[in-house]
Write a protein that holds these residues in place. Structure first.
Motif, PDB file in Angstrom:
ATOM      1  N   ALA A 233       0.832  -1.203   0.000  1.00  0.00           N
ATOM      2  CA  ALA A 233       0.000   0.000   0.000  1.00  0.00           C
ATOM      3  C   ALA A 233       0.867   1.255   0.000  1.00  0.00           C
ATOM      4  O   ALA A 233       0.600   2.203  -0.757  1.00  0.00           O
ATOM      5  CB  ALA A 233      -0.923  -0.002   1.219  1.00  0.00           C
ATOM      6  N   GLY A 243      -0.717   0.642  -9.211  1.00  0.00           N
ATOM      7  CA  GLY A 243      -1.930   0.115  -8.601  1.00  0.00           C
ATOM      8  C   GLY A 243      -2.876  -0.491  -9.621  1.00  0.00           C
ATOM      9  O   GLY A 243      -2.969  -0.024 -10.755  1.00  0.00           O
ATOM     10  N   ALA A 249      -4.501   0.981  -2.698  1.00  0.00           N
ATOM     11  CA  ALA A 249      -3.673   1.278  -1.528  1.00  0.00           C
ATOM     12  C   ALA A 249      -4.540   1.445  -0.285  1.00  0.00           C
ATOM     13  O   ALA A 249      -4.235   0.881   0.780  1.00  0.00           O
ATOM     14  CB  ALA A 249      -2.834   2.525  -1.763  1.00  0.00           C
TER      15      ALA A 249
END
Length: 374
Positions: A233, A243, A249
């Motif tokens: 994250a 991502g 995250a």
């Protein structure tokens, strides 16, 4: 507050392994069938004793209760379950739900290992490495770890890497340590993947490679390892292009925080305080900071002293007290922090309990974001 970690040379630790059958969200107890499981466990059915113990440990369908978890694991251990023998050995090793008793832990680990459970053999190695209940002997620990690795247990390779990395009972050799982590990673061990991801992302004297770090941390995270979820994250916060979704995250931080990982609660508080990726919310930030304090204790309270004081002044005494009460209530219901949690699609069989500190804590000890006090 139950927090009992053991460190080697700056925090790099070995942790006892639990084999939880019936993990939360898989085949364990649910609110719907809990009364039936409880009744059958009371009648001495081994499968239900294990499921009931797991429910009390994970808080699946019931409020977490370490004493009841230990009680039912010991019942199943006395009934001959190698998995339960390993479980209750862990409880006695760290004093979870029962008084700490390393000799008793040794007894249960030996019984479990005699049945061929490789994770129990690893736990015996941990006792020899730490000198708990036995004379400290890293050479014997290394034998256990290497034997486990030869049998395909990747955690054995991870722990051999620990010995090599810090020169515990042998000459320090960090190149050899990394080779062990690679072996463990190829054996699908989440701890080895996490260690490799940490080496490639944060260790100062190691070559950094963000893409490789993301791959290793994601592999570990998908294996259920909570510190890897947190580290992934943080990596995604700094490299959002990696991502899978814009919310990944935050989702990972929430998973980790909800099972007791104080660093994730702290980061959530920072994000909410500063309005980074989420709308700024002083009340929510104050809440997450106080959850982190209860999860992490005096160390975290010191880190957050400036921030909590500043937010309390903004919120006022009444709102601050209400928010602290909500955080305290949440913690009372979630005292046992889990270091492994099942994730979607994960079919793993072991889970580390709340007292297992990060195997690579020393490699990833710095706060992931700026100090909240600055």
């Amino acid at each position: 507050m139950m927090r009992n970690t053991r460190a080697f040379h700056g925090g790099f630790v070995f942790g006892p392994i639990l084999l939880l059958l019936g993990l939360a969200g898989q085949s364990g107890a649910t609110i719907k069938d809990f009364p039936r499981i409880e009744a059958r466990a009371g009648q001495g059915f081994l499968k239900e004793e294990l499921e009931l113990a797991t429910a009390y440990f994970t808080g699946d369908g019931v409020v977490q209760d370490a004493k009841l978890a230990a009680y039912w694991y010991e019942k199943a251990a006395e009934g001959g379950s190698p998995e339960a023998q390993n479980q209750v050995g862990y409880f006695y090793e760290i004093g979870l739900g029962v008084p700490a008793n390393p000799e008793r832990a040794l007894h249960w680990y030996r019984l479990s290992a005699a049945s061929g459970l490789s994770d129990a053999a690893l736990n015996l190695g941990v006792l020899y490495a730490l000198g708990l209940g036995v004379q400290k002997d890293p050479a014997v620990a290394a034998e256990y770890f290497q034997e486990a690795a030869r049998k395909g247990n990747g955690t054995g390779a991870t722990y051999m890497g620990t010995l090599e990395y810090f020169g515990i009972g042998m000459q320090m050799d960090r190149v050899a340590a990394e080779r062990w982590y690679v072996i463990g990673q190829k054996l699908h061990d989440p701890l080895s993947a996490y260690n490799l991801g940490t080496l490639y992302s944060t260790v100062p004297d190691h070559r950094h490679d963000v893409a490789r770090a993301e791959r290793y941390l994601r592999e570990s995270s998908e294996g259920g390892y909570v510190p890897a979820m947190h580290s992934l994250a943080v990596l995604l916060l700094h490299h959002p292009e990696l991502g899978r979704t814009p919310e990944e995250a935050l989702d990972l931080l929430n998973i980790a925080a909800n099972v007791g990982y104080w660093r994730s609660s702290l980061v959530l508080g920072v994000l909410l305080r500063d309005g980074r990726g989420v709308p700024a919310d002083n009340t929510a930030a104050y809440y997450h900071f106080h959850v982190a304090i209860q999860q992490g204790g005096a160390e975290v309270e010191h880190i957050l002293q400036y921030d909590t004081g500043k937010l309390a002044a903004v919120l006022g005494s009444e709102q601050s007290a209400k928010t602290q009460a909500v955080a305290s209530l949440w913690f009372q219901q979630h005292r046992l922090a889990l270091t492994f949690v099942p994730r979607k699609g994960y079919k793993g069989r072991f889970i580390f309990g709340q007292a297992h500190a990060d195997p690579a804590e020393v490699l990833h000890a710095s706060l992931p974001l700026s100090d909240p006090a600055t």
